[in-house]
Design a protein around this motif. Structure first.
Motif, PDB file in Angstrom:
ATOM      1  N   UNK A  21      25.219  33.081  46.994  1.00  0.00           N
ATOM      2  CA  UNK A  21      24.090  32.967  47.925  1.00  0.00           C
ATOM      3  C   UNK A  21      24.237  32.885  49.432  1.00  0.00           C
ATOM      4  N   UNK A  22      25.358  32.013  49.677  1.00  0.00           N
ATOM      5  CA  UNK A  22      25.704  31.715  51.168  1.00  0.00           C
ATOM      6  C   UNK A  22      26.261  32.871  51.601  1.00  0.00           C
ATOM      7  N   UNK A  23      27.255  33.505  50.874  1.00  0.00           N
ATOM      8  CA  UNK A  23      27.885  34.862  51.470  1.00  0.00           C
ATOM      9  C   UNK A  23      27.356  35.953  51.533  1.00  0.00           C
ATOM     10  N   UNK A  24      26.409  36.288  50.448  1.00  0.00           N
ATOM     11  CA  UNK A  24      25.574  37.640  50.434  1.00  0.00           C
ATOM     12  C   UNK A  24      24.000  37.382  50.891  1.00  0.00           C
ATOM     13  N   UNK A  25      23.564  36.227  51.140  1.00  0.00           N
ATOM     14  CA  UNK A  25      22.453  36.135  51.800  1.00  0.00           C
ATOM     15  C   UNK A  25      22.091  35.441  53.240  1.00  0.00           C
ATOM     16  N   UNK A  26      22.671  34.200  53.044  1.00  0.00           N
ATOM     17  CA  UNK A  26      22.650  33.283  54.145  1.00  0.00           C
ATOM     18  C   UNK A  26      23.412  33.616  55.419  1.00  0.00           C
ATOM     19  N   UNK A  27      24.754  33.838  55.316  1.00  0.00           N
ATOM     20  CA  UNK A  27      25.365  34.271  56.368  1.00  0.00           C
ATOM     21  C   UNK A  27      25.188  35.755  56.844  1.00  0.00           C
ATOM     22  N   UNK A  28      24.980  36.674  56.133  1.00  0.00           N
ATOM     23  CA  UNK A  28      24.396  37.787  56.741  1.00  0.00           C
ATOM     24  C   UNK A  28      22.894  37.836  57.580  1.00  0.00           C
ATOM     25  N   UNK A  29      22.069  37.036  57.062  1.00  0.00           N
ATOM     26  CA  UNK A  29      21.074  36.931  57.972  1.00  0.00           C
ATOM     27  C   UNK A  29      21.213  36.061  59.099  1.00  0.00           C
ATOM     28  N   UNK A  30      21.894  34.863  59.115  1.00  0.00           N
ATOM     29  CA  UNK A  30      22.313  34.146  60.235  1.00  0.00           C
ATOM     30  C   UNK A  30      23.227  35.021  61.154  1.00  0.00           C
ATOM     31  N   UNK A  31      23.804  35.854  60.700  1.00  0.00           N
ATOM     32  CA  UNK A  31      24.842  36.865  61.472  1.00  0.00           C
ATOM     33  C   UNK A  31      23.829  37.987  62.470  1.00  0.00           C
ATOM     34  N   UNK A  32      22.779  38.307  61.486  1.00  0.00           N
ATOM     35  CA  UNK A  32      21.930  39.375  62.347  1.00  0.00           C
ATOM     36  C   UNK A  32      20.860  38.649  63.343  1.00  0.00           C
ATOM     37  N   UNK A  33      20.634  37.256  63.028  1.00  0.00           N
ATOM     38  CA  UNK A  33      19.798  36.661  63.841  1.00  0.00           C
ATOM     39  C   UNK A  33      20.665  36.258  65.240  1.00  0.00           C
ATOM     40  N   UNK A  34      21.962  35.840  65.022  1.00  0.00           N
ATOM     41  CA  UNK A  34      22.968  35.667  65.853  1.00  0.00           C
ATOM     42  C   UNK A  34      23.185  36.632  66.981  1.00  0.00           C
ATOM     43  N   UNK A  35      23.410  37.966  66.466  1.00  0.00           N
ATOM     44  CA  UNK A  35      23.547  39.124  67.119  1.00  0.00           C
ATOM     45  C   UNK A  35      22.089  39.562  68.114  1.00  0.00           C
ATOM     46  N   UNK A  36      20.994  39.560  67.449  1.00  0.00           N
ATOM     47  CA  UNK A  36      19.843  39.470  68.229  1.00  0.00           C
ATOM     48  C   UNK A  36      19.647  38.504  69.227  1.00  0.00           C
ATOM     49  N   UNK A  37      19.780  37.496  68.878  1.00  0.00           N
ATOM     50  CA  UNK A  37      19.780  36.402  69.965  1.00  0.00           C
ATOM     51  C   UNK A  37      20.877  36.669  71.172  1.00  0.00           C
ATOM     52  N   UNK A  38      21.783  36.986  70.841  1.00  0.00           N
ATOM     53  CA  UNK A  38      22.794  37.213  71.890  1.00  0.00           C
ATOM     54  C   UNK A  38      22.345  38.322  72.831  1.00  0.00           C
ATOM     55  N   UNK A  39      21.905  39.424  72.111  1.00  0.00           N
ATOM     56  CA  UNK A  39      21.357  40.760  72.769  1.00  0.00           C
ATOM     57  C   UNK A  39      20.379  40.099  74.066  1.00  0.00           C
ATOM     58  N   UNK A  40      19.307  39.431  73.228  1.00  0.00           N
ATOM     59  CA  UNK A  40      18.261  39.012  73.936  1.00  0.00           C
ATOM     60  C   UNK A  40      18.468  38.056  75.070  1.00  0.00           C
ATOM     61  N   UNK A  41      19.550  37.380  75.004  1.00  0.00           N
ATOM     62  CA  UNK A  41      19.898  36.368  75.844  1.00  0.00           C
ATOM     63  C   UNK A  41      20.903  36.972  76.893  1.00  0.00           C
TER      64      UNK A  41
END
Length: 91
Positions: A21-41
């Protein structure tokens, strides 16, 4: 299994489902969110901003991390710098 539905819920099955669950769901979602936040900021920080997560801080993945350290530590043919790179640290 993670939802508590009765059946073949042994501890090892639950632990594996939790890691999955962590490897296949949570971490990919957090990674996508972090990339988008990085791009935005990035424009506010002149493009010198990169947000990311620290998977080493996830308690559910501690057994994987421990196994990696044991394997790398036992590899006598690697130098200390190569061992550091193998576990994700710089030289």
């Amino acid at each position: 299994m993670m939802m508590g539905i009765p059946g073949d819920n042994t501890y090892s099955n639950y632990a594996e489902a939790n890691r999955s669950f962590w490897r296949q769901t949570v971490l990919p979602l957090v990674g996508r969110t972090a990339r988008m936040m990085s791009h935005w900021l990035a424009s506010r920080y002149e493009g010198n901003l990169r947000l990311w997560y620290d998977a080493d801080g996830v308690a559910a993945l501690s057994t994987e991390r421990e196994a990696l350290w044991n394997r790398v530590g036992a590899a006598d043919f690697l130098t200390d710098d190569e061992k550091r790179e193998a576990v994700g640290y710089g030289k």
